[in-house]
Design a protein around this motif. Structure first.
Motif, mmCIF file in Angstrom:
data_model
loop_
_atom_site.group_PDB
_atom_site.id
_atom_site.type_symbol
_atom_site.label_atom_id
_atom_site.label_comp_id
_atom_site.label_asym_id
_atom_site.label_seq_id
_atom_site.Cartn_x
_atom_site.Cartn_y
_atom_site.Cartn_z
ATOM 1 N N ARG A 1 -1.949 -4.875 -6.017
ATOM 2 C CA ARG A 1 -1.776 -5.110 -4.421
ATOM 3 C C ARG A 1 -2.000 -6.293 -3.806
ATOM 4 N N ASP B 1 0.778 -0.974 0.491
ATOM 5 C CA ASP B 1 -0.034 -0.008 0.187
ATOM 6 C C ASP B 1 0.700 1.618 -0.148
ATOM 7 N N GLU B 2 1.443 0.982 1.206
ATOM 8 C CA GLU B 2 3.249 2.029 0.874
ATOM 9 C C GLU B 2 3.396 2.778 -0.517
ATOM 10 N N GLU B 3 4.133 1.377 -1.185
ATOM 11 C CA GLU B 3 4.495 1.229 -2.355
ATOM 12 C C GLU B 3 3.324 2.215 -3.566
ATOM 13 N N TYR B 4 2.612 2.012 -3.251
ATOM 14 C CA TYR B 4 1.557 2.208 -4.500
ATOM 15 C C TYR B 4 1.108 3.194 -4.296
ATOM 16 N N ASP B 5 0.600 4.230 -3.258
ATOM 17 C CA ASP B 5 1.471 5.807 -2.908
ATOM 18 C C ASP B 5 1.679 6.072 -3.439
ATOM 19 N N GLN B 6 3.421 6.081 -3.103
ATOM 20 C CA GLN B 6 4.071 6.163 -3.713
ATOM 21 C C GLN B 6 4.530 6.286 -5.185
ATOM 22 N N THR C 1 -4.425 -1.126 -10.728
ATOM 23 C CA THR C 1 -3.771 0.422 -11.325
ATOM 24 C C THR C 1 -3.263 0.672 -11.932
ATOM 25 N N LEU D 1 1.984 6.261 -7.403
ATOM 26 C CA LEU D 1 0.634 7.304 -8.130
ATOM 27 C C LEU D 1 1.452 8.506 -7.594
ATOM 28 N N ALA D 2 1.868 8.710 -6.186
ATOM 29 C CA ALA D 2 1.936 10.214 -6.633
ATOM 30 C C ALA D 2 3.736 10.580 -7.234
#
Length: 196
Positions: free
Chosen positions: A122, A84-89, A108, A91-92
């Motif tokens: 994920r 989840d953390e890698e996903y958010d990074q 995604t 995407l940013a």
């Protein structure tokens, strides 16, 4: 972040399935627009119906390969298992680069300037248990000037993506651990090499 997946479109659907089966992959599912032909069905059970496969999914350990029918071979995307953390990074970072993002419940996609899509996954149920894994791959692209941006985005990845200049986007080779053959070329020109 783990490289686990690649997808392309091919006119050689049955032959592609046979090649990966010979490498020890198992068919997880065969889908058409109107239904499915999952195992234990074999090609002899439905060949006369001439189904047009949207997706055939094959798995071996930590490797997931999908392909579907098209009139010519088209390499589409590679996939990464992410936290989840890698996903958010990721995407940013993609937003900072102004890359189109196609977010979905199941997965995604990030669209790169190379026309290569990056799948962020994920859910761990897309792979099986086992030591089989993608170790590296080489991708041909017409314009190498965009590859440093992708490399930067994928910097946490331990499995290298190598780039080579080519006429069009194409998957040239994949390096896998624990495949049954040392050196194979699939019907779409993908060179499969066993990591030793």
């Amino acid at each position: 972040m783990q490289l686990f997946h690649y997808h392309y479109w091919t006119p050689f659907v049955e032959e592609t399935e046979q090649t990966y089966r010979s490498l020890g992959f198992k068919v997880n599912g065969r889908f058409t627009k109107d239904g499915f032909f999952h195992p234990p069905l074999t090609w002899d059970d439905f060949r006369e119906e001439q189904p047009t496969f949207r997706i055939i999914e094959m798995r071996k350990g930590q490797i997931n390969i999908t392909f579907g029918y098209s009139k010519k071979v088209l390499f589409d995307h590679i996939g990464f298992l992410v936290s989840d953390e890698e996903y958010d990074q990721l995407l940013a970072q993609a937003k900072e680069l102004n890359w189109p993002i196609q977010a979905g419940e199941r997965r995604t996609f990030l669209s790169t300037p190379l026309r290569l899509r990056l799948e962020l996954q994920r859910r761990t149920d897309v792979i099986e248990n086992g030591n089989n894994a993608l170790h590296a791959m080489t991708i041909a692209v017409p314009d190498l000037s965009q590859t440093p941006k992708i490399d930067q985005l994928l910097s946490p990845l331990n499995q290298p993506i190598h780039w080579q200049k080519g006429e069009r986007l194409s998957l040239l080779d994949v390096n896998m651990t624990n495949v049954d053959e040392m050196n194979t070329i699939d019907p779409n020109g993908v060179h499969i090499v066993k990591q030793t």
